[in-house]
Design a protein around this motif. Sequence first.
Motif, PDB file in Angstrom:
ATOM      1  N   ARG A   1       5.351   2.529  32.221  1.00  0.00           N
ATOM      2  CA  ARG A   1       5.016   3.799  31.572  1.00  0.00           C
ATOM      3  C   ARG A   1       4.716   4.842  32.641  1.00  0.00           C
ATOM      4  NH1 ARG A   1       0.248   1.694  27.907  1.00  0.00           N
ATOM      5  NH2 ARG A   1      -0.086   0.540  29.833  1.00  0.00           N
TER       6      ARG A   1
ATOM      7  N   ALA B   1       1.442   7.549  28.744  1.00  0.00           N
ATOM      8  CA  ALA B   1       2.660   7.196  28.017  1.00  0.00           C
ATOM      9  C   ALA B   1       3.450   8.376  27.478  1.00  0.00           C
ATOM     10  CB  ALA B   1       2.348   6.218  26.910  1.00  0.00           C
TER      11      ALA B   1
ATOM     12  N   ARG C   1       7.106  -2.137  23.860  1.00  0.00           N
ATOM     13  CA  ARG C   1       6.783  -0.734  23.568  1.00  0.00           C
ATOM     14  C   ARG C   1       7.698   0.170  24.388  1.00  0.00           C
ATOM     15  NH1 ARG C   1       0.178  -0.905  23.973  1.00  0.00           N
ATOM     16  NH2 ARG C   1      -0.028  -2.934  22.992  1.00  0.00           N
TER      17      ARG C   1
ATOM     18  N   TYR D   1       8.470   4.470  25.046  1.00  0.00           N
ATOM     19  CA  TYR D   1       8.053   5.852  24.825  1.00  0.00           C
ATOM     20  C   TYR D   1       9.166   6.781  25.292  1.00  0.00           C
ATOM     21  CZ  TYR D   1       3.601   3.460  24.522  1.00  0.00           C
ATOM     22  OH  TYR D   1       2.590   2.606  24.167  1.00  0.00           O
TER      23      TYR D   1
ATOM     24  N   VAL E   1       6.199  13.033  21.986  1.00  0.00           N
ATOM     25  CA  VAL E   1       6.558  11.659  22.361  1.00  0.00           C
ATOM     26  C   VAL E   1       6.927  10.872  21.106  1.00  0.00           C
ATOM     27  CG1 VAL E   1       5.746   9.516  23.395  1.00  0.00           C
ATOM     28  CG2 VAL E   1       5.011  11.681  24.344  1.00  0.00           C
TER      29      VAL E   1
ATOM     30  N   ALA F   1       7.175   7.146  19.970  1.00  0.00           N
ATOM     31  CA  ALA F   1       6.704   5.824  20.397  1.00  0.00           C
ATOM     32  C   ALA F   1       7.284   4.761  19.467  1.00  0.00           C
ATOM     33  CB  ALA F   1       5.186   5.773  20.362  1.00  0.00           C
TER      34      ALA F   1
END
Length: 76
Positions: free
Chosen positions: A8, A13, A44, A46, A55, A57
Motif C-alpha cells: 500500500r 491506502a 485487499r 486500493y 479511493v 477499496a
Amino acid sequence: GYVELDYRYPRNARRGGLVRADLSHYDDRTSGHYTFSRLDLDLRQYVGFFADRRVLALRGFVSTSDVSDGRVVPFY
C-alpha cells in the motif's frame, strides 16, 4: 504461521494492496477428536482516482478448515 505482502502507498491506502495468508493448526491434546487445520486468505486492493482524492477499496476474505477422517471442527 503467516505470510504478508503489504504494498500500500502511502500507508493510509490511496493505492496498492495487501495480501495475507495465515495457516493455523489446532491440536486437541486430550482426545485428539478436535484437531484441525485452518487457512485464512485476506486480499485487499486500493485504486486511487481523481488525483488520489477518491479511493475504490476492494476486499476478499476466505477462511477454510481441513480435518482428518473421524475428527471434527468444534463449534462455539
